[in-house]
Design an enzyme around this catalytic site. Structure first.
Site, PDB file in Angstrom:
ATOM      1  N   GLU A 175      56.736  57.520  27.058  1.00  0.00           N
ATOM      2  CA  GLU A 175      57.530  57.704  26.064  1.00  0.00           C
ATOM      3  C   GLU A 175      58.236  59.023  25.984  1.00  0.00           C
ATOM      4  O   GLU A 175      57.443  60.333  26.303  1.00  0.00           O
ATOM      5  CB  GLU A 175      56.673  57.696  24.657  1.00  0.00           C
ATOM      6  CG  GLU A 175      56.268  56.518  24.207  1.00  0.00           C
ATOM      7  CD  GLU A 175      57.511  55.460  24.085  1.00  0.00           C
ATOM      8  OE1 GLU A 175      58.668  55.795  24.081  1.00  0.00           O
ATOM      9  OE2 GLU A 175      57.156  54.084  24.115  1.00  0.00           O
ATOM     10  N   CYS A 192      61.589  63.305  18.726  1.00  0.00           N
ATOM     11  CA  CYS A 192      62.129  62.498  19.928  1.00  0.00           C
ATOM     12  C   CYS A 192      63.222  61.596  19.209  1.00  0.00           C
ATOM     13  O   CYS A 192      64.113  61.231  19.795  1.00  0.00           O
ATOM     14  CB  CYS A 192      61.240  61.694  20.596  1.00  0.00           C
ATOM     15  SG  CYS A 192      59.934  60.739  19.605  1.00  0.00           S
ATOM     16  N   GLN A 222      61.110  77.623  23.109  1.00  0.00           N
ATOM     17  CA  GLN A 222      62.167  76.397  22.918  1.00  0.00           C
ATOM     18  C   GLN A 222      63.162  77.377  22.039  1.00  0.00           C
ATOM     19  O   GLN A 222      64.183  76.799  21.980  1.00  0.00           O
ATOM     20  CB  GLN A 222      61.164  75.867  21.824  1.00  0.00           C
ATOM     21  CG  GLN A 222      61.909  74.623  21.243  1.00  0.00           C
ATOM     22  CD  GLN A 222      62.527  73.502  22.365  1.00  0.00           C
ATOM     23  OE1 GLN A 222      61.602  72.984  23.082  1.00  0.00           O
ATOM     24  NE2 GLN A 222      63.764  73.253  22.251  1.00  0.00           N
TER      25      GLN A 222
HETATM   26  P1  NAD Z   1      56.119  68.156  28.321  1.00  0.00           P
HETATM   27  O1  NAD Z   1      56.760  67.071  29.146  1.00  0.00           O
HETATM   28  O2  NAD Z   1      56.413  69.519  28.414  1.00  0.00           O
HETATM   29  O3  NAD Z   1      54.501  68.053  27.972  1.00  0.00           O
HETATM   30  C1  NAD Z   1      53.867  66.903  27.549  1.00  0.00           C
HETATM   31  C2  NAD Z   1      52.502  66.835  28.131  1.00  0.00           C
HETATM   32  O4  NAD Z   1      52.475  66.910  29.763  1.00  0.00           O
HETATM   33  C3  NAD Z   1      51.881  68.180  27.938  1.00  0.00           C
HETATM   34  O5  NAD Z   1      50.457  67.791  27.378  1.00  0.00           O
HETATM   35  C4  NAD Z   1      51.728  69.001  29.139  1.00  0.00           C
HETATM   36  O6  NAD Z   1      50.548  69.925  29.233  1.00  0.00           O
HETATM   37  C5  NAD Z   1      51.622  67.767  30.125  1.00  0.00           C
HETATM   38  N1  NAD Z   1      52.122  68.086  31.414  1.00  0.00           N
HETATM   39  C6  NAD Z   1      52.972  69.206  31.937  1.00  0.00           C
HETATM   40  N2  NAD Z   1      52.963  68.945  33.333  1.00  0.00           N
HETATM   41  C7  NAD Z   1      52.194  68.246  33.695  1.00  0.00           C
HETATM   42  C8  NAD Z   1      51.627  67.525  35.134  1.00  0.00           C
HETATM   43  N3  NAD Z   1      52.115  68.066  36.304  1.00  0.00           N
HETATM   44  N4  NAD Z   1      50.828  66.489  35.014  1.00  0.00           N
HETATM   45  C9  NAD Z   1      50.427  66.135  33.907  1.00  0.00           C
HETATM   46  N5  NAD Z   1      50.656  66.416  32.747  1.00  0.00           N
HETATM   47  C10 NAD Z   1      51.589  67.509  32.671  1.00  0.00           C
HETATM   48  O7  NAD Z   1      56.745  67.735  26.759  1.00  0.00           O
HETATM   49  P2  NAD Z   1      56.504  68.672  25.731  1.00  0.00           P
HETATM   50  O8  NAD Z   1      57.513  69.734  25.557  1.00  0.00           O
HETATM   51  O9  NAD Z   1      55.251  68.730  25.092  1.00  0.00           O
HETATM   52  O10 NAD Z   1      57.204  67.499  24.155  1.00  0.00           O
HETATM   53  C11 NAD Z   1      58.454  67.687  23.913  1.00  0.00           C
HETATM   54  C12 NAD Z   1      59.074  66.166  24.596  1.00  0.00           C
HETATM   55  O11 NAD Z   1      58.258  65.093  24.202  1.00  0.00           O
HETATM   56  C13 NAD Z   1      60.486  65.970  24.009  1.00  0.00           C
HETATM   57  O12 NAD Z   1      61.374  65.649  25.274  1.00  0.00           O
HETATM   58  C14 NAD Z   1      60.340  64.682  23.131  1.00  0.00           C
HETATM   59  O13 NAD Z   1      61.464  63.879  22.995  1.00  0.00           O
HETATM   60  C15 NAD Z   1      59.255  63.827  23.703  1.00  0.00           C
HETATM   61  N6  NAD Z   1      58.397  63.349  22.799  1.00  0.00           N
HETATM   62  C16 NAD Z   1      58.833  61.947  22.815  1.00  0.00           C
HETATM   63  C17 NAD Z   1      58.261  60.890  22.205  1.00  0.00           C
HETATM   64  C18 NAD Z   1      58.525  59.505  22.090  1.00  0.00           C
HETATM   65  O14 NAD Z   1      57.353  58.634  21.581  1.00  0.00           O
HETATM   66  N7  NAD Z   1      59.437  58.935  22.798  1.00  0.00           N
HETATM   67  C19 NAD Z   1      57.359  61.448  20.957  1.00  0.00           C
HETATM   68  C20 NAD Z   1      57.299  62.875  20.854  1.00  0.00           C
HETATM   69  C21 NAD Z   1      57.941  63.608  21.743  1.00  0.00           C
END
Ligand code: NAD
Length: 475
Positions: A245, A279, A326
């Site tokens: 997601e 999101c 952010q």
């Molecule tokens: P992010 O992608 O920076 O991080 C998400 C997670 O991925 C964190 O736990 C992070 O530590 C991990 N991560 C980072 N690098 C990684 C790697 N190389 N391998 C594995 N895991 C790794 O996102 P964020 O800033 O925490 O969240 C914001 C984003 O989430 C926004 O784009 C938002 O739209 C999205 N979001 C989507 C939904 C949905 O259901 N569609 C819901 C909430 C948030």
């Protein structure tokens, strides 16, 4: 020190980080362990060892454990909501609401695991029966974002456990507190050692180790598009089941025949509450020309009456941005919007409060086109573009002209347009006369196009991801 939870024991990490309150950066919520790759591998081994027995456990044991977890979350939702607001920055009512939702999700899946169905069919060959059953996937790695610190972990952990899987959860670096509190509750629910593991730590270390290890059968990820693409490639590269997601650039269409007061409320709620860090936030407000001036005037008036301040203070409508990075991203997009020729009609200023925090007034851009970067790229802050539309057909075309497809809303008094929009909006979720953000916990959640990949989360549809289908023939 808040430790990780591995194989039924609380353990120190390789290092620790401070969890900082974005409303008051002098307020350190606590120190939280950071796992390294070696600790992550130990947890994976424990989960893999626990999986066969847990996968064959009776559903009553799972239902009882999930119900116990849900009951405790609900009983402590005020305290958990306060912790959540303190570490993430959404307002206290929003934080308590999110904690309550997490409790309700555990209660829902406590019952849902009793309803898992299969099929028994006659074979096309005589004398043979066919059975279609659902089994646990095995070991599930969960990678969560920061913006829903307890609800998103809950809506992944609860179905994973309900359907007999072992769990490894990695929360986002910015908000370990809520998941730690949730893990502490889960640790007392009577699950066998290794069934549930908490691994706080960095994405590139803990997350990457989960992605690369073949003992992790499935990955459920929520986060940004950039990380999501990397997660998809890694998981597919080794044929692991994956569910992703990601972001949105969700439209809210306002037609001439809309109830103006409701449309303004939908815009304020959907675009700016939770500091726009959802999101499903409506970051594009597409307004039919006949109502455009009245809508913008009413929206500006509403925004002027909002209190931006400490998330925990009574009366705050919008809390701070989650952190300095952010905030800088939000301000950068506000500069980009001005440079692109949009009119900054309201807000977009950094503001000071009694405490040092990341406060930003909601930014409303008008006279936007759908081609501007502020209308195409996810900003993930309290920033929205108002885009004029000639008529319904034009508004629908603009709404669908995006690489994302998570949530799509319309405010209208016309049944004809509402019905047409529900069918033709290219999004996983469609909202008529309600905000694009704010969903129920018992129905599917997810999007299309660049917003989502894989099967839906939540409700009975969660079984698609957290179970594996088996077809058995018996002669
Ligand atoms: P992010 O992608 O920076 O991080 C998400 C997670 O991925 C964190 O736990 C992070 O530590 C991990 N991560 C980072 N690098 C990684 C790697 N190389 N391998 C594995 N895991 C790794 O996102 P964020 O800033 O925490 O969240 C914001 C984003 O989430 C926004 O784009 C938002 O739209 C999205 N979001 C989507 C939904 C949905 O259901 N569609 C819901 C909430 C948030």
């Amino acid at each position: 020190m808040h430790q990780n939870y591995v194989n039924g024991a609380w353990v120190d990490g390789a290092s620790a980080v401070a969890n900082i309150n974005p409303s008051d950066t002098a307020d350190v919520i606590g120190h939280y362990a950071q796992a390294d790759a070696a600790q992550t591998c130990l947890a994976i081994a424990a989960a893999a060892a626990a999986a066969p027995a847990w996968g064959c456990s009776g559903t009553q044991a799972r239902a009882d454990a999930l119900d116990k977890i849900g009951s405790e979350i609900l009983a402590r939702k005020d305290e958990l909501g306060r912790l959540l607001s303190r570490e993430e920055g959404k307002t206290l009512p929003e934080g308590i609401g999110e904690a309550g939702r997490a409790g309700a999700i555990f209660k829902f899946f406590a019952q849902e695991c009793l309803r898992l169905r299969g099929d028994k069919l006659a074979s096309v060959r005589p004398g043979i029966d066919v059975e279609v059953t659902r089994e646990p996937v095995g070991v599930v790695g969960i990678i969560a974002p920061w913006n829903f610190p307890i609800a998103i972990p809950a809506w992944k952990i609860a179905p994973a456990l309900a359907y007999g899987n072992c769990v490894l959860i990695k929360p986002a670096e910015l908000v370990p507190g809520s998941v730690w509190a949730l893990a502490e509750i889960i640790s007392r629910a009577g699950l066998p050692d290794g069934v549930f593991n908490l691994l706080m730590g960095r994405g590139g270390v803990v997350g990457q180790t989960l992605l690369d290890d073949r003992r992790v059968d499935a990955i459920s990820f929520t986060g940004s598009v950039t990380t999501g693409a990397r997660v998809a490639q890694a998981a597919i590269g080794r044929m692991a089941k994956v569910q992703i997601e990601m972001g949105g650039k969700n439209p809210l269409v306002v037609l001439n025949d809309a109830d103006l007061a409701n449309a303004v409320n939908c815009a304020v709620q959907g675009s700016f509450f939770s500091t726009g860090q959802r999101c499903t936030a409506s970051s594009r407000i597409i307004v039919e020309k006949g109502v455009y001036p009245a809508f913008v005037a009413a929206l500006k008036e509403k925004l002027a009456g909002l209190n931006i301040g400490d998330a925990l203070k009574a009366g705050t409508d919008i809390g701070p941005v989650v952190d300095a990075a952010q905030l800088e991203q939000d301000l950068q997009y506000i500069r980009i919007g001005r440079d692109e020729g949009a009119t900054l009609a309201f807000g977009g200023q950094r503001v000071r409060r009694d405490t040092e925090g990341f406060y930003l007034t909601p930014a409303l851009f008008t006279d936007c086109s759908n081609d501007m970067r502020i209308s195409r790229e996810e900003i993930f802050g309290p920033v929205a573009s108002v885009i004029p539309a000639d008529n319904y057909e034009h508004a629908l075309a603009l709404a669908n002209d995006t690489e994302f497809g998570l949530s799509s809303g319309i405010c209208t008094g016309s049944l004809k347009h509402a019905t047409h929009f529900k069918r033709h909006a290219q999004a996983g979720m469609v909202m008529v006369n309600v905000a694009t953000a704010g969903v129920d916990y018992h129905v599917p959640f997810g999007g299309r196009k660049g917003s989502s990949y894989g099967s839906r989360e939540q409700g009975s549809y969660a079984a698609e991801f957290f179970t594996s289908v088996k077809t058995a023939y018996c002669g």
